[in-house]
Design an enzyme around this catalytic site. Sequence first.
Site, PDB file in Angstrom:
ATOM      1  N   ASP A 125       0.825  -1.208   0.000  1.00 36.72           N
ATOM      2  CA  ASP A 125       0.000   0.000   0.000  1.00 36.72           C
ATOM      3  C   ASP A 125       0.867   1.270   0.000  1.00 36.72           C
ATOM      4  O   ASP A 125       1.232   1.791   1.052  1.00 36.72           O
ATOM      5  CB  ASP A 125      -0.902  -0.071   1.242  1.00 36.72           C
ATOM      6  CG  ASP A 125      -1.848   1.102   1.351  1.00 36.72           C
ATOM      7  OD1 ASP A 125      -1.771   2.017   0.512  1.00 36.72           O
ATOM      8  OD2 ASP A 125      -2.660   1.102   2.293  1.00 36.72           O
ATOM      9  N   SER A 166      -0.497   4.527   1.690  1.00 40.52           N
ATOM     10  CA  SER A 166      -0.262   4.622   3.133  1.00 40.52           C
ATOM     11  C   SER A 166       1.197   4.916   3.444  1.00 40.52           C
ATOM     12  O   SER A 166       1.495   5.777   4.276  1.00 40.52           O
ATOM     13  CB  SER A 166      -0.655   3.317   3.834  1.00 40.52           C
ATOM     14  OG  SER A 166      -2.040   3.180   3.829  1.00 40.52           O
TER      15      SER A 166
HETATM   16  P1  NAD Z   1      -7.715   9.742   2.626  1.00 41.21           P
HETATM   17  O1  NAD Z   1      -6.367  10.212   2.185  1.00 41.21           O
HETATM   18  O2  NAD Z   1      -8.693   9.304   1.594  1.00 41.21           O
HETATM   19  O3  NAD Z   1      -8.401  10.900   3.486  1.00 41.21           O
HETATM   20  C1  NAD Z   1      -7.723  11.495   4.575  1.00 41.21           C
HETATM   21  C2  NAD Z   1      -8.696  11.698   5.698  1.00 41.21           C
HETATM   22  O4  NAD Z   1      -9.565  12.786   5.392  1.00 41.21           O
HETATM   23  C3  NAD Z   1      -9.596  10.511   5.981  1.00 41.21           C
HETATM   24  O5  NAD Z   1      -9.399  10.096   7.311  1.00 41.21           O
HETATM   25  C4  NAD Z   1     -10.998  11.057   5.747  1.00 41.21           C
HETATM   26  O6  NAD Z   1     -11.958  10.493   6.609  1.00 41.21           O
HETATM   27  C5  NAD Z   1     -10.786  12.519   6.027  1.00 41.21           C
HETATM   28  N1  NAD Z   1     -11.823  13.453   5.554  1.00 41.21           N
HETATM   29  C6  NAD Z   1     -12.551  13.437   4.413  1.00 41.21           C
HETATM   30  N2  NAD Z   1     -13.392  14.491   4.362  1.00 41.21           N
HETATM   31  C7  NAD Z   1     -13.177  15.215   5.496  1.00 41.21           C
HETATM   32  C8  NAD Z   1     -13.704  16.393   6.029  1.00 41.21           C
HETATM   33  N3  NAD Z   1     -14.660  17.078   5.402  1.00 41.21           N
HETATM   34  N4  NAD Z   1     -13.233  16.832   7.214  1.00 41.21           N
HETATM   35  C9  NAD Z   1     -12.285  16.170   7.890  1.00 41.21           C
HETATM   36  N5  NAD Z   1     -11.725  15.028   7.436  1.00 41.21           N
HETATM   37  C10 NAD Z   1     -12.170  14.554   6.263  1.00 41.21           C
HETATM   38  O7  NAD Z   1      -7.592   8.603   3.709  1.00 41.21           O
HETATM   39  P2  NAD Z   1      -6.412   7.601   4.036  1.00 41.21           P
HETATM   40  O8  NAD Z   1      -5.491   8.273   4.973  1.00 41.21           O
HETATM   41  O9  NAD Z   1      -5.854   7.091   2.767  1.00 41.21           O
HETATM   42  O10 NAD Z   1      -7.170   6.453   4.815  1.00 41.21           O
HETATM   43  C11 NAD Z   1      -8.531   6.130   4.540  1.00 41.21           C
HETATM   44  C12 NAD Z   1      -8.996   4.948   5.319  1.00 41.21           C
HETATM   45  O11 NAD Z   1      -8.378   3.765   4.865  1.00 41.21           O
HETATM   46  C13 NAD Z   1      -8.772   4.984   6.803  1.00 41.21           C
HETATM   47  O12 NAD Z   1      -9.897   4.403   7.406  1.00 41.21           O
HETATM   48  C14 NAD Z   1      -7.635   4.071   7.023  1.00 41.21           C
HETATM   49  O13 NAD Z   1      -7.629   3.532   8.336  1.00 41.21           O
HETATM   50  C15 NAD Z   1      -7.948   3.040   5.994  1.00 41.21           C
HETATM   51  N6  NAD Z   1      -6.778   2.285   5.624  1.00 41.21           N
HETATM   52  C16 NAD Z   1      -6.846   0.936   5.667  1.00 41.21           C
HETATM   53  C17 NAD Z   1      -5.740   0.194   5.334  1.00 41.21           C
HETATM   54  C18 NAD Z   1      -5.788  -1.304   5.374  1.00 41.21           C
HETATM   55  O14 NAD Z   1      -6.613  -1.871   6.016  1.00 41.21           O
HETATM   56  N7  NAD Z   1      -4.906  -1.955   4.658  1.00 41.21           N
HETATM   57  C19 NAD Z   1      -4.581   0.819   4.940  1.00 41.21           C
HETATM   58  C20 NAD Z   1      -4.555   2.197   4.898  1.00 41.21           C
HETATM   59  C21 NAD Z   1      -5.656   2.947   5.232  1.00 41.21           C
END
Ligand code: NAD
Length: 380
Positions: A130, A133
């Site tokens: 990933d 991440s």
């Molecule tokens: P992203 O880059 O898509 O978004 C960043 C953050 O912005 C997110 O937490 C989202 O909820 C938030 N956001 C969106 N609109 C918003 C608003 N209006 N105000 C405030 N915050 C807002 O997200 P990401 O960092 O790539 O991660 C997304 C999800 O994927 C998370 O739940 C993370 O735990 C999950 N994830 C899972 C795995 C896995 O299981 N392998 C790996 C990485 C991430």
Amino acid sequence: MRIAIPKETHPGENRVPITPDHAKKLCRLGAAVVIESGMGVGSGFSDAEYTDAGATVSADRDELFKSADLLLRVRKPEPAEIALMKRGCIHISYLDPFNERELVESLRDAGITSISMEMIPRTTRSQKMDALSSQANLAGYVMVMLAATHLPRIFPMMMTPAGTLKPANVFVIGAGVAGLQAIATAKRLGAKVTAFDTRPVVAEQVQSLGGKFLEIDLGETGETAGGYAKELTPEQVEMQRQAQKEVIAKSDVVITTAQVFGRKPPVLVTKDMIEGMAPGSVIVDMAAETGGNVEGSVPNEVVEWSGVTIIGKGNLAGEVARDASQMYSSNLFNLVEDNWHEEQKLFAVDFEDDILAGCVITHGGEVVNETIKNIMEGGA
Ligand code: NAD
């Protein structure tokens, strides 16, 4: 299988797709690895380290593209490069397929099997591949470093005979991978951190890092099956803006990381909010390159509005290119290793595999990714 790794040519891109350690592991799988001469310089890796790892070094960039069975890269390919590639060649990189319609069409027409690192599903099995991440994690750290160097104050509380300095107030909007790392980094430096995210499940994660979660009742927000935030309605965005206003006014640093997968990021910090901040305060907008969470932020520039510094730097992970390369290279290697056919010594494209089904965009002259196909056909 001949695996080629050309030098990244995007201005300021110092990351490499494959480090010498992973080049060695690719050779051990039975691949013939060829890198472009000087490929690792920006991250501090010499050609000699790659040859020691068993790779061949070539200065003939065109030949590298022409002869490759598999290309491993950070950035998307240029049209002239696609023209050089063999039909059936596999190209793995970031592709931004939601916004790069023409690129996807050229990859399709050239018969390239293109794999988008952004589209690797966020499942437990794919965590090691990933790149979103791994790079977001480093971006979270870099944003705090940038804020700290621009802020005319220190982050920690300091009690000295010359007086007591209060800790800096940091507000992080969006507590996904990058936001959580920003919170952890700012806390380590001694700041008081508040954060908000539309996914309520995040509150506990923020608190476990020592941050305060700002409670805002936006009604139904929820998250997608993949764990991503859902897009807010315009009314909800306005409610969020109003509720954050006071916290922003009291913050020395605001870091915005709010993203909605596949959509334009929401504008959450408006000019009137910036005007409410003390002069000298700093805002870092991680989304500046893709539209911005902050009104007035400019991609790749540091600008000032009403005495507040607004940092719109892109490629944040690239600021720590050595570590970013280490992690990205590991993601790429794990993807290759997972799909490696041991007898035939090649990357086997198997659509029964849920990870490949999610991240292969074009294959055999077709757009095979359902999400991207829908968008291109004018659907969702
Ligand atoms: P992203 O880059 O898509 O978004 C960043 C953050 O912005 C997110 O937490 C989202 O909820 C938030 N956001 C969106 N609109 C918003 C608003 N209006 N105000 C405030 N915050 C807002 O997200 P990401 O960092 O790539 O991660 C997304 C999800 O994927 C998370 O739940 C993370 O735990 C999950 N994830 C899972 C795995 C896995 O299981 N392998 C790996 C990485 C991430």
